[in-house]
Scaffold this active site. Structure first.
Site, PDB file in Angstrom:
ATOM      1  N   HIS A 285      -4.238  -9.384  85.577  1.00 56.93           N
ATOM      2  CA  HIS A 285      -3.477  -9.738  84.277  1.00 56.93           C
ATOM      3  C   HIS A 285      -2.205  -8.994  84.312  1.00 56.93           C
ATOM      4  O   HIS A 285      -2.154  -7.775  84.336  1.00 56.93           O
ATOM      5  CB  HIS A 285      -4.697  -9.037  83.193  1.00 56.93           C
ATOM      6  CG  HIS A 285      -3.783  -9.388  81.848  1.00 56.93           C
ATOM      7  ND1 HIS A 285      -4.483 -10.114  80.868  1.00 56.93           N
ATOM      8  CD2 HIS A 285      -2.745  -8.797  81.394  1.00 56.93           C
ATOM      9  CE1 HIS A 285      -3.576 -10.154  79.767  1.00 56.93           C
ATOM     10  NE2 HIS A 285      -2.827  -9.396  80.031  1.00 56.93           N
TER      11      HIS A 285
ATOM     12  N   LYS B  60      -5.490 -18.871  78.843  1.00 52.71           N
ATOM     13  CA  LYS B  60      -5.108 -17.715  78.019  1.00 52.71           C
ATOM     14  C   LYS B  60      -4.990 -18.194  76.440  1.00 52.71           C
ATOM     15  O   LYS B  60      -4.221 -18.931  76.123  1.00 52.71           O
ATOM     16  CB  LYS B  60      -3.898 -16.918  78.318  1.00 52.71           C
ATOM     17  CG  LYS B  60      -3.767 -15.886  77.643  1.00 52.71           C
ATOM     18  CD  LYS B  60      -4.815 -14.846  77.920  1.00 52.71           C
ATOM     19  CE  LYS B  60      -4.722 -13.331  77.133  1.00 52.71           C
ATOM     20  NZ  LYS B  60      -3.799 -12.488  77.832  1.00 52.71           N
TER      21      LYS B  60
ATOM     22  N   HIS C  22      -7.201 -12.638  74.770  1.00 51.68           N
ATOM     23  CA  HIS C  22      -6.870 -11.519  74.080  1.00 51.68           C
ATOM     24  C   HIS C  22      -7.583 -11.378  72.987  1.00 51.68           C
ATOM     25  O   HIS C  22      -7.445 -11.956  71.723  1.00 51.68           O
ATOM     26  CB  HIS C  22      -5.082 -11.662  73.652  1.00 51.68           C
ATOM     27  CG  HIS C  22      -4.526 -10.430  72.827  1.00 51.68           C
ATOM     28  ND1 HIS C  22      -3.469  -9.971  73.566  1.00 51.68           N
ATOM     29  CD2 HIS C  22      -4.898  -9.954  71.916  1.00 51.68           C
ATOM     30  CE1 HIS C  22      -3.285  -8.756  72.797  1.00 51.68           C
ATOM     31  NE2 HIS C  22      -4.186  -8.750  71.607  1.00 51.68           N
TER      32      HIS C  22
ATOM     33  N   HIS D  62      -7.875  -6.821  78.807  1.00 46.52           N
ATOM     34  CA  HIS D  62      -7.638  -5.438  78.633  1.00 46.52           C
ATOM     35  C   HIS D  62      -8.462  -4.565  77.377  1.00 46.52           C
ATOM     36  O   HIS D  62      -7.813  -4.387  76.320  1.00 46.52           O
ATOM     37  CB  HIS D  62      -5.705  -5.370  78.237  1.00 46.52           C
ATOM     38  CG  HIS D  62      -5.666  -6.311  77.332  1.00 46.52           C
ATOM     39  ND1 HIS D  62      -6.111  -7.010  76.443  1.00 46.52           N
ATOM     40  CD2 HIS D  62      -4.635  -7.388  77.420  1.00 46.52           C
ATOM     41  CE1 HIS D  62      -5.431  -7.949  75.497  1.00 46.52           C
ATOM     42  NE2 HIS D  62      -4.720  -8.334  76.459  1.00 46.52           N
TER      43      HIS D  62
END
Length: 344
Positions: A13, A98, A135, A173
């Protein structure tokens, strides 16, 4: 231990940006990573196969001479992404899509406004053996920024994972114990990336003693208990977690600003900093799995065959790095000592 050799790692990433910025970011990544999952949030975003292939060529053109570094391309999911777009992307070699909730981070204004409307695309990804990279934050104004990851899990992530059982999902993340617990308890085919900053820092490092804009990223750093949960989960060696730097460069003036940009540019020190974390955790034997094995295994790609060696040697991250146009970037951990160094 004064030296460690591992299979050459990949970065699952990161953000290269585009144009002149590539002359900095691509060599910085290629110095120690063999492949990288390239984020598509350019302006305009990478929304179809042709745009992905064009961007890939620009990245390849910025590689250092003799480098065999390979970018792995992704599409940016929008409200208008079609099943046909997914099929064309698969044919072009794009490996993942994404999903940004609209407004979640830098250049995410074109992101998804209705997760529920995207389920046909999730099904198409599963059918075409492509991954969904998420995300995972809600963006409602009434939700506290420190709670947005957990709210996304409760509102969306659980449903996505359960409703499309053959879809491979990477929770990008992650920053909280809630997220690490979710990944550990989820079905097969769910994994997460973790950044160096979320392993090394918590929100005190961003706010105590003055606002520190170069430690500001999204998802934002959380309290120390969440940091500790992430450190423990990587030390466990679980194959559901792997390296993803989220390296995200911005010119200094865009960070040191009344409304500064989110992102930590960690490419020049990331592998060394991960090594430092694993040493602190007395878990250097788990570094190779996290950095070099779990990612390709999850993506269904071959492991690399080359190796890299890190040596126990102090060095200092530069205070700033100048782009070709003379504009400075402040790297993550700037001016601070790192205890491991990549062997030339």
């Amino acid at each position: 231990m004064n030296e460690i050799t591992i299979i050459k790692p990949d970065d699952w990433h990161l953000h290269f940006r585009d144009d002149d910025m590539l002359l900095e970011t691509v060599p910085a990544t290629a110095r120690c990573f063999s492949r990288a999952i390239v984020m598509p949030n350019l302006v305009p975003p990478v929304m179809n196969a042709d745009m992905a292939l064009s961007y890939k060529e620009r990245i390849l053109s910025a590689r250092p001479q003799g480098s065999d570094f390979m970018p792995l391309m992704t599409l940016y999911l929008t409200d208008k992404t079609s099943v046909e777009d997914i099929k064309a992307a698969k044919q072009a070699g794009v490996v993942a899509v994404k999903m940004y909730p609209a407004g979640a981070t830098t250049n995410s204004d074109s992101g998804v406004t209705s997760v529920e409307s995207r389920y046909p695309i999730f099904e198409a990804l599963a059918e075409n053996d492509m991954l969904l990279l998420i995300h995972g934050e809600v963006t409602h104004n009434h939700v506290d920024i420190f709670d947005r990851e957990k709210e996304f899990i409760d509102q969306h992530m659980t449903k996505i994972v359960e409703s499309v059982p053959n879809l491979k999902v990477v929770f990008e993340h992650i920053t909280t114990k809630d997220a690490s617990d979710f990944v550990l308890s989820a079905r097969e085919g769910v994994a997460a990336t973790i950044t160096p900053q979320h392993l090394m820092m918590n929100r005190n490092d961003m706010l105590v003693g003055g606002v520190r804009p170069h430690n500001y990223c999204l998802p934002v750093l959380k309290r120390s208990s969440h940091q500790e949960a992430l450190r423990q989960v990587v030390a466990s060696g679980s194959n559901r977690f792997f390296l993803g730097t989220d390296s995200a460069p911005h010119a200094r003036h865009k960070k040191e600003n009344a409304c500064g940009c989110a992102g930590c540019y960690s490419a020049w020190s990331a592998l060394e900093l991960y090594t430092q974390v694993f040493e602190e955790l007395d878990a250097l034997d788990k570094l190779e799995g996290f950095a070099s094995l779990h990612g390709p295994d999850f993506y269904g790609l071959p492991r690399n065959t080359d190796t890299v060696t890190l040596v126990k040697e102090e060095w200092q991250v530069p205070d700033s790095i100048n782009l070709a146009n003379g504009e400075p970037i402040v790297p993550f951990f700037s001016g601070r000592e790192v205890s491991w160094k990549l062997k030339a």
